[in-house]
Structures are given as C-alpha cells and as structure tokens.
Design an enzyme around this catalytic site. Structure first.
Site, short mmCIF file in Angstrom:
data_model
loop_
_atom_site.label_atom_id
_atom_site.label_comp_id
_atom_site.label_asym_id
_atom_site.label_seq_id
_atom_site.Cartn_x
_atom_site.Cartn_y
_atom_site.Cartn_z
N GLY A 208 0.84 -1.19 0.00
CA GLY A 208 0.00 0.00 0.00
C GLY A 208 0.87 1.24 0.00
O GLY A 208 1.03 1.93 -0.99
N CYS B 173 -5.35 23.07 19.01
CA CYS B 173 -4.97 23.49 20.36
C CYS B 173 -4.42 22.30 21.13
O CYS B 173 -4.99 21.89 22.15
CB CYS B 173 -6.17 24.08 21.07
C1 LIG Z 1 -1.96 -2.69 5.77
C2 LIG Z 1 -1.83 -3.99 5.08
C3 LIG Z 1 -1.12 -4.09 3.89
C4 LIG Z 1 -0.37 -2.92 3.28
O1 LIG Z 1 0.67 -2.51 4.09
P1 LIG Z 1 1.66 -1.34 3.60
O2 LIG Z 1 2.58 -1.13 4.75
O3 LIG Z 1 0.80 -0.17 3.31
O4 LIG Z 1 2.35 -1.83 2.38
C5 LIG Z 1 -1.09 -5.31 3.25
N1 LIG Z 1 -1.72 -6.39 3.78
C6 LIG Z 1 -2.40 -6.33 4.92
C7 LIG Z 1 -3.07 -7.54 5.45
C8 LIG Z 1 -2.48 -5.13 5.62
O5 LIG Z 1 -3.14 -5.08 6.79
#
Ligand SMILES: *Cc1c(COP(=O)(O)O)cnc(C)c1O
Length: 396
Positions: free
Chosen positions: A270, A346
């Site tokens: 991601g 704040c």
């Molecule tokens: C959050 C997550 C990802 C992606 O992780 P990144 O650090 O954004 O690459 C992939 N697989 C699962 C199961 C996740 O929870």
C-alpha cells in the site's frame, strides 16, 4: 522531490483552496509501472486500498495491478464500484456477518481468513446460498520470526509475536479438518507480518512464508496454489529520495518462484505504491519565536495530515516562497534557523515537522509536504476543532 506540475499548481492555487491535497497521478502511474516491471511474470501485485482509497488513485493504479486488497465492507463496496471487474481479496480482523454476506453478494474473489471462528461463520454463510456457491479462501498465518527472518528492524510488527492478526501455525493445521465437506476452497496461505521492511528483509519473510506453506501442504497432502507475502515494503520519510529496492526484490522473488513451481506468489503493498504521489500544500499563517525557538503556525495541521504524528517523524517539505506582502507591518520571518511547523489545533501534538533548518520562512509563504499520498488524509481526525476540509486535486 516535488514534481514541477505539483509545484506549479501549489503556487497557483487561490488562498481559499488551501490547504490542498495534490496528487500527481502521472508520477503514480510511472512508479507503479516500474514496480510491475521489476516483478517477475506470474507474481501478482495487489494494492492495499487502506493506504489511500481515493477512486482517482485506484483507477490510475489499475493498469499495473492484478487486484486490490480490502479490509472492510466499506472498502470492498467502494473499490468494487471504483474499479469494477478487478479481483478483490478481503482481509482484516473482525469481519462481521454483514460484511461477509456483502462480500459473497459482490462475488469477492478471495477471503483471507483470520481465525477459526471466522472460518466457521463464512462456511455457514456459504451454505445458505444456492448449491454451487463456493468461497475461495487463504488462511492468514502469524508465523513467529525465525532464523534469517528477524522482524526487529520493522517499523510496525503485525506478526511474529502475540497479536490479533491471523492464526498461529498450529491453529492453521486445526482449521484443515473444518474445511472437510464445506463449500470453501483452500487456495493457500496469507501472511502480512510487518511493515517498514527493506528488500532483503521482505524476501526473507516471503521465503519463510512460502517454505512453511509448502511443508504444511506436503504434510497434509493438500494443494498449494497461492501464497501471499503481504505488504509493508519500507518507505523512508527521513530520506525521501530513496525508494524500496524493487529490482533486488523482484530478482529475489524470481528465484523463490522458480523454487516453487505451481505456486502463485502475490504481494499487496500500500504505502510503498502511493506515498510518493501526494503532497499536502498549505501556507504559513503565523510565525513567532518562543523562548528562542522559531514556530511557524500553518493553515491546517495533523487533523488533515496525521502521518507525522502517527509515525513520529518530520514530514519532509519544500518551502514555496510567496513574495507579496500587503500588510502595513514587518513580515514575521525565520532566517537560517531551525523551525517547528505546527498546525491550528490546540494541542502540543499538532506538529508536522520539528526544528528543521530553513534558509528563510515567512508568514504567507507556502509549504508543500511530500510523501502525503498514503495513510494521510484517510487516517486523520478531520472533525477535531471543526476547521474546514482541504481541497483535493488529481493531476493526470
Ligand atoms: C496494511 C496492510 C497491507 C499494506 O501494508 P503497507 O505497509 O501499506 O504496504 C497489506 N496487507 C495487509 C493484510 C495489511 O493489513
């Protein structure tokens, strides 16, 4: 670091449009194409939608992906609508009955099952459906870190220690008899053990997961079609020019895939796909010295961009000087000194970057925070203090 088109828009936006999230979808597409090209044929690339689910991003990434990993009913309905026709894998802890029903209604291609309880619930829900309905599942395993595969360097460890994610290895084995006679097809094993891993560490994790899955399949005489090695490829906010070494990673995956013919490897990054394509652009509202230290108060803050607060880093930024100064009094400025960039909240926690040296920063100058394309707007607490929301721009 800032792309010319983002810098250009950031300078041209009217003040009323600030703060603004600006995404460079051309840069995103080029990056995703490079990632894809570094991966061997047959390795599948999914995007973890929780990093940034903006439909514009989901669509810009689509030509380079095999599918999307979604972690809630909300994400799954949203992604299905934004990019219909691409496969979805539904993961995440605590899936509700309603979410699982929705996933079955929408024909989700893969379920990443997190527990025995979830497995039994899903099997019952499939049983309620017309006779030929099936669900394709992967069991998520929480493998302990082992030799040659330490998660110590990882920024966020989801696995390798006690936690709510996935099944202990021996509980995966306990799930196998539960599948007998049920309308679930076990396609393989899923793991997402940590984030913030460099290429070598991620390869060690992938090799360990595949090796463990292979030995499980051999011991029980079950097929192994797919292994998911997760996401979590490192993004370095301290050195924004560096990128995860996709070429080395791809080369390692090629060897791993060759050693396990018949097994489809899949990854689901991601952050490392999306982080670099977004900027949070704002302006300096006030600038003062407090007991000798310079503080610039910016329009907006961590209620729009929580990333630096969540990860305890200085968000990298570029100063975009604005020369006009229409007021009758001298322009407040910091000169050749460290400045702390805060927001309008704040609370002393509303800090975007702490004591970062700048050549010059004045009230009215604009600032573009880089690496705001992932875990940025969508993880922030927008409603705190009721400031207006930023505007959003997607450059094609
Ligand atoms: C959050 C997550 C990802 C992606 O992780 P990144 O650090 O954004 O690459 C992939 N697989 C699962 C199961 C996740 O929870």
């Amino acid at each position: 670091m800032i792309t010319p088109r983002v810098a250009d828009l950031a300078a041209r936006l009217p003040g009323a449009a600030l703060p603004a999230y600006v995404h460079d979808l051309t840069a995103l597409g080029a990056h995703a194409r490079e990632v894809r090209a570094a991966l061997p044929e047959g390795v599948e690339l999914y995007y973890a939608a929780k990093a940034n689910p903006a439909p514009e991003l989901l669509r810009a990434l689509a030509p380079h992906l095999d599918g999307y990993e979604v972690s809630s009913g909300g994400e799954l309905a949203h992604v299905r609508a934004a990019v219909p026709g691409l496969p979805l894998a539904f993961g995440g802890p605590g899936k509700t009955e309603e979410e699982l029903r929705l996933a079955l209604d929408l024909g989700v291609e893969r379920f990443h099952v997190e527990s025995e309880n979830e497995l039994r619930l899903l099997a019952d829900l499939v049983d309620e459906r017309p006779g030929d309905a099936r669900a394709d599942i992967l069991l998520r395993v929480n493998l302990p870190a082992g030799e040659g595969c330490e998660l110590g360097g990882a920024v966020l460890a989801m696995g390798g220690r006690p936690g709510p994610f996935g099944l202990d290895p021996h509980r995966v084995e306990a799930c196998l008899p539960l599948l007998r006679g049920r309308r679930l097809r076990l396609r393989g094993i899923h793991a997402h053990l940590a984030s913030g891993l460099d290429a070598a560490a991620h390869l060690a994790v992938a090799a360990r997961v595949v090796g463990w899955a292979r030995s499980l399949a051999d011991r029980y005489g079950i097929p192994l079609d797919e292994v998911v090695a997760g996401g979590g490829m490192a993004v370095d906010y301290v050195r924004p020019r560096t990128r995860f070494d996709w070429r080395a990673y791809g080369a390692g995956l090629r060897e791993l895939a060759a050693a396990h013919p018949g097994v489809t490897l899949r990854i689901e990054p991601g952050r490392s796909l999306a982080a670099h394509c977004g900027w949070y652009v704002t302006e300096v509202l006030d600038l003062k010295h407090s007991q000798g230290e310079a503080f610039a108060v910016l329009r907006g803050g961590t209620h729009h961009l929580r990333t630096p607060a969540a990860k305890a880093h200085d968000q990298p930024f570029t100063v975009l000087p604005v020369e006009e100064w229409a007021r009758s009094w001298p322009r407040p400025a910091a000169l050749d000194e460290p400045v702390t960039l805060t927001g309008q909240l704040c609370t002393p926690k509303d800090v975007l970057a702490r004591q970062v040296p700048v050549a010059e920063l004045r009230v009215g100058d604009r600032i573009a925070f880089a690496m705001a394309g992932a875990y940025a707007w969508n993880i922030s607490h927008h409603d705190f203090l009721m400031h207006p929301e930023p505007t959003f721009h997607f450059l094609n």
